[in-house]
Design an enzyme around this catalytic site. Structure first.
Site, PDB file in Angstrom:
ATOM      1  CG  ASP A   1     -21.724 -33.874  -0.228  1.00 41.90           C
ATOM      2  OD1 ASP A   1     -22.438 -34.880  -0.347  1.00 41.90           O
ATOM      3  OD2 ASP A   1     -22.023 -32.891   0.472  1.00 41.90           O
TER       4      ASP A   1
ATOM      5  CG  ASP B   1     -19.297 -31.024  -4.661  1.00 41.82           C
ATOM      6  OD1 ASP B   1     -20.142 -31.942  -4.646  1.00 41.82           O
ATOM      7  OD2 ASP B   1     -19.344 -30.035  -3.906  1.00 41.82           O
TER       8      ASP B   1
ATOM      9  CG  ASP C   1     -15.552 -19.579  -0.366  1.00 36.41           C
ATOM     10  OD1 ASP C   1     -14.654 -20.400  -0.642  1.00 36.41           O
ATOM     11  OD2 ASP C   1     -16.620 -19.902   0.162  1.00 36.41           O
TER      12      ASP C   1
END
Length: 449
Positions: A70, A72, A144
């Protein structure tokens, strides 16, 4: 509590991080590697006066010469502003709103830079106030791992790097942004994500990032079962499922969380069965072939079902009722640990229920089994069982020939199975003679008349 109160009253300014702006000559990622849909979204947002970047895993994967799943997009535009800029778009989410922009057949996920107060937490350390917008710097800090906090600008082919993520990608190192203990307490699922990314991308987990995992693993027991199930699926369909499961065990994240995966390290047929299923799934994903969630879950839980099935038959239960009782027992145990959606659980049960029917190869039963919607999945499951010696390979070969043969060949196969003394259906068994009871004249009559 005092620190939180002081931070609210005096609003101490946070230390700003100056990002590195890395040119193409140093990272080598061309804009041609970005999907046309993501490029169109970014271009329109930038032409409207907003900042917009490809963000996170896509940038990481491009640096690793892998094709991202993907692309994003992160921007400083609000969801309403993004929605206004694209006619084919919709705002989704309650806790943190994002926008799905449809470009042709592709959907691009657009998120507004995320901020939030990370000092407001619950008793376990999870952040309570994180559904607010922020700056690009805050967005990078809230991510993260360093390799996921990268922003790629296709207009000038630069990478914005706040936390040395490009350096860590080149070193093939997975490092947490900030204090690992605090970040794991904020969201315990990050421990699972660390294992999945390390196994999938061949990264080494940085020692300060790895060390707290074993101690904090019990925090995962407080994560909603549905979210744990989603994370397990991401691992199982990462294309490196077996490596993920092995690393889960290595880091102590299996017991009490995914105990159904714990059998893989055992030197038993159950372990071999699961390992073979995971390796087949990895191969299909790498070959871009479809995979079935229900089928894979059926393989992971089969060892539990089979043990209980055998135990009940040893106690004198008939095979079919014993199997269905064993299936119910295995599902009941897993419901306490994973929230398996009904559609997957149904597929799982249907595959299990077909297994005894493959033994019946007489009369019309093979034809009826061939018409079952789950026949192919049940047959593939039977082939896995044969590969680990659980059932004879001859049984699989028989069904292979039966489904591919014409009518004459099928009849010959049924006759051969009968003559060889293979498993017989009820139609081939000797009929029981009905007891006769005397009539009023003392002559016996058939009780069925």
């Amino acid at each position: 509590m005092i620190r939180k109160l002081l931070s609210r009253v005096f609003k101490f300014p946070s230390r700003r991080v100056r990002p590195r702006v890395i040119p193409f000559t140093q990272h080598g990622v061309r804009r041609e590697g970005i999907s046309p849909a993501a490029l169109k979204v970014i271009t329109r947002l930038q032409e409207s006066g907003f900042a917009a970047f490809v963000v996170g895993g896509a940038v990481r994967d491009l640096l690793l010469d892998q094709h991202p799943k993907d692309f994003d997009v992160a921007t400083n535009a609000t969801p309403e502003q993004v929605h206004h800029a694209f006619r084919r778009s919709r705002i989704i989410g309650r806790r943190f709103r994002i926008v799905h922009v449809m470009v042709g057949a592709e959907t691009v996920e657009v998120t507004t830079f995320r901020g939030g107060d990370d000092t407001v937490t619950d008793s376990e350390g999870r952040i309570l106030n994180d559904n607010v917008f922020g700056s690009q710097e805050e967005d990078a800090r809230r991510r993260d791992f360093t390799v996921n906090a990268l922003f790629y600008n296709p207009s000038d082919e630069t990478i914005i790097d706040y936390h040395h993520g490009v350096r860590d990608v080149h070193a093939r190192k997975l490092a947490m942004i900030g204090n690992p203990v605090q970040r794991y307490r904020e969201d315990p699922v990050r421990m699972l994500r660390a294992v999945r990314l390390a196994a999938k991308l061949g990264l080494r987990i940085d020692e300060p990032t790895r060390k707290p995992i074993a101690e904090l693993a019990p925090l995962l027991q407080n994560v909603p079962a549905a979210r744990l199930f989603d994370e397990m699926l991401k691992m199982l369909f990462s294309g490196h499922a077996y490596d993920c499961v092995q690393m889960l065990r290595q880091e102590g994240l299996h017991q009490g969380i995914f105990p159904l995966l714990d059998m893989i390290a055992e030197s038993s047929s159950g372990a071999s069965f699961v390992q073979l299923a995971l390796e087949n799934t990895d191969r299909r994903i790498r070959e871009d072939k479809p995979v079935s969630v229900g089928f894979l879950l059926a393989t992971l839980l089969w060892n539990q079902v089979q043990r209980e099935w055998t135990r009940r038959m040893d106690l004198g239960d008939k095979p079919i009722p014993a199997l269905f009782d064993a299936m119910a027992t295995a599902e009941r145990i897993q419901e306490e640990q994973l929230a398996i959606p009904r559609r997957f659980a149904t597929t799982m049960r249907e595959i299990w229920a077909l297994q005894p029917r493959f033994d019946s190869r007489d009369g019309s039963r093979p034809y009826r089994l061939l018409e079952q919607p789950r026949f192919r999945a049940g047959y593939d499951f039977l082939a896995l069982r044969a590969a680990v010696g659980e059932v004879p390979q001859e049984l699989v070969d028989w069904w292979t020939d039966f489904q591919d043969g014409d009518e004459a060949e099928r009849q010959a196969l049924i006759a051969a199975a009968r003559d060889s003394g293979g498993p017989r259906s009820g139609a081939a068994k000797k009929r029981r003679r009905r007891k006769k009871k005397p009539n009023g004249n003392g002559q016996p009559v058939d009780s069925g008349e």
